[in-house]
Design an enzyme around this catalytic site. Structure first.
Site: not given
Ligand code: BGC
Length: 616
Positions: A289, A485
């Site tokens: 991630d 998030e």
């Molecule tokens: C998130 C992921 C996401 C990635 C790319 C991260 O901050 O946890 O779910 O796919 O960013 O944008």
């Protein structure tokens, strides 16, 4: 078990009579690998963010994939801008200059509720709403439409589905979770993956199940926190949805920011390699991630080797990818990361590209669905509208107030009555979402949907003009405003580590709020409802939000109450049901809390899991 790529023959389009021998995809991958230099191999393992890597970088550093973080879009964010960008990256990856081995690049996005980073996309309800439909066929159709819109932009890979089983509504990513129950999440997994990936021909994009594993189980629902549970519980609750996804031929998995009993998943060899790749037989690739590797160790080089040795195949490194590449090279040269691990990672990356047919695809601009005019079109929006209708959960309906008559004089009020940004929530155009109608091109607000069905409605967001002599009933649209998030966490204090954002680290942001009680988070909502109700007008409250919140006061002041979740761009679907063109169908995929106690799960819920007044 996923189908091994050894069994899929790359030359299957050649008539049997002309074939002397099949070359398996595994053999093709090995043949390529044998010709690759270390720099070419490690380049395949890098995934920078588009703003940090030019097409020249892709060519010069042999980069294997590039992503758009939340809200990161080329040009004017039109479909044609995306195709042009992908075309340029692809051309760079296919450059045949001396010292280069042309290997087509993969481009990845977070199409998690539609290809919602792109202006004008069809935006579907977030997963929490889809979970309430309990309709895997519908959800698969929605995923298929989403994939088609991804293809329209020349993109190959979406970081979806999220298979998190959120256990605590304090978590800011609760809305990405179909349900608090693993069996409900699992019921959507295979159909979703098949709809996205198709037969890995021209109609499919690569799916990515995330986040492996235990993302929804952290203590207090903290984003990127620690999931402190036994292995049996980790398997039962958090791994369960992955099994059908793997069986459906899932090609990629994203590692999770969270820890398991204090050990970070990004460095967890047991979870990534022994369990996922070993016991579960996953032969696709594992992507880290967003800068998730960084947190493994204060020394970046050590962090990188820990991740590689644990089983990370592709490094999503946003900005500092050149440093990551240099340090990974060093770690390999010093023997800290064995060459066999690098070869395994690159074989997996090439295997995914081969199985996806990437080597056979023309440049993005020449692909079948590129610039498809169906993008954001009516046929796609009809599927989203159906998903909205079926996701609504009717929690209260005193004196059978709903559905409303078209002849009723309806006052439409509340801060989210006419706000497509609010409806869509996070991961829509901007990473943290938008708060206006203008930012969301196309679709309808709830108000616009009502207006399309009856001329008897009036809009006054403040509700100040409410008057029993002129209004028979009020629809008040309230709830959460967009977040994504950790910024959506509800925490007593502190700040949270952001994820997908191009920032200079270290960097933290405040969470959404401190409580699960809506009246404290958004007191204006309750004020609007009670002011209208005090005038003797019956109130239908429509809740927009990414999770069930404590809404006792709002419920008590309303005669009817509908959970609409984050319905996306098609507010018309909400109006369709409020005005009786379609029945209420949805049932809760999360229990609805009665009190704001931190351990809300211990309390008797206000409405249990599975509740919902179904009217047809
Ligand atoms: C998130 C992921 C996401 C990635 C790319 C991260 O901050 O946890 O779910 O796919 O960013 O944008």
């Amino acid at each position: 078990m996923p189908l091994s790529y050894d069994l899929i023959h790359s030359s299957s389009t050649i008539p049997m009579t002309t074939m002397t021998r099949h070359e398996t995809l595994a053999e093709r991958a090995d043949a390529l690998l044998a010709r690759m230099t270390l720099a070419q191999k490690l380049g395949q393992m890098m995934m920078p963010e588009r703003m940090a890597a030019t097409a020249d970088d892709v060519r010069d550093y042999h980069i294997g994939s590039v992503l758009s973080g939340g809200g990161s879009a080329p040009g004017t964010n039109a479909v044609s801008d995306w195709v042009a960008m992908n075309d340029a990256y692809w051309a760079a990856s296919m450059d045949e200059a001396p010292g280069r081995l042309p290997i087509p690049l993969l481009y990845a996005v977070d199409a998690i509720h539609g290809h919602a980073n792109v202006r004008g996309a069809t935006v579907f309800p977030h997963n929490i709403g889809l979970g309430c439909t309990r309709d895997p066929e519908l959800v698969a159709r929605a995923a298929g439409v989403m994939a088609r819109e991804v293809l329209a932009t020349g993109v190959d890979w979406t970081f979806a589905p999220t298979l998190a089983v959120a256990q605590n509504i304090h978590w800011g990513r609760t809305y990405e979770s179909f349900s608090e129950r693993p069996e409900v999440v699992a019921s959507f997994a295979a159909g979703y993956v098949r709809a996205v990936q198709g037969d890995l021909g021209a109609d499919g994009v690569i799916a990515c199940a995330k986040h492996w594993v235990g993302d929804g189980g952290t203590t207090a629902g903290n984003d990127q926190g620690d999931t402190a549970i036994t292995e049996a519980e980790l398997e039962r609750t958090h791994m369960t949805p992955y099994y059908p996804a793997l069986d459906a031929g899932l090609l990629t998995v994203m590692a999770s920011f969270n820890s398991w009993n204090g050990d970070k998943c990004h460095g967890h060899r047991y979870l990534l390699t022994d369990v996922l790749k070993g016991r579960l037989g996953f032969d696709g690739l594992v992507v880290s991630d967003w800068d998730g590797v960084d947190y493994l160790h204060e020394d970046y080089g050590t962090a990188i080797s820990m991740a590689a040795n644990a089983g990370i195949d592709v490094f999503m490194v946003s900005v500092e990818w050149k440093q990551c590449l240099a340090l990974l090279t060093q770690q390999v040269e010093q023997g800290v990361v064995p060459m066999s691990r690098i070869d395994d990672a690159v074989r997996r990356i090439l295997g995914v590209k081969l199985r996806f047919g990437l080597f056979e695809k023309p440049r993005p601009a020449a692909r079948v669905w590129s610039n498809d005019p169906a993008f954001g079109g009516l046929a796609h929006r009809e599927v989203a509208r159906e998903a909205v209708r079926k996701s609504l959960v009717l929690l209260k309906n005193d004196q059978t107030l709903l559905p409303l008559s078209r002849a009723a004089r309806i006052l439409v009020a509340g801060k989210s009555a006419h706000n497509r940004g609010h409806q869509c929530g996070g991961f829509t155009v901007a990473w943290q979402g938008e708060t206006t109608n203008e930012a969301i091109a196309g679709g309808t607000s709830v108000w616009e949907g009502i207006q399309a069905l009856t001329p008897m409605a009036t809009l006054d967001e403040s509700g100040a003009s409410a008057d029993a002599a002129s209004h028979d009933v009020a629809i008040v649209v309230i709830g959460e405003t967009p977040y994504a998030e950790g910024m959506g966490d509800l925490r007593a204090g502190g700040r949270v580590q952001p994820g997908s954002q191009v920032v200079v680290k270290p960097h933290t942001l405040p969470p959404y709020g401190k409580t699960t009680e809506l009246a404290q988070l958004h007191p204006d909502d309750l004020a609007t409802i009670t002011a209208i109700a005090a005038k003797g007008i019956p109130v239908v409250t429509v809740f927009i939000g990414g999770r069930p919140l404590v809404v006792n006061a709002e419920l008590d002041a309303s005669q009817a109450f509908v959970a609409a979740w984050l319905p996306g761009s098609e507010g018309q679907g909400v109006a369709d049901v409020l005005l009786g063109d379609f029945p209420f169908h949805g049932t809760l995929s999360f229990a609805w809390p009665a009190s704001a106690a931190p351990s809300y799960k211990d309390e008797a819920p206000r409405f249990p899991f599975g509740y919902g007044i179904v009217t047809g």
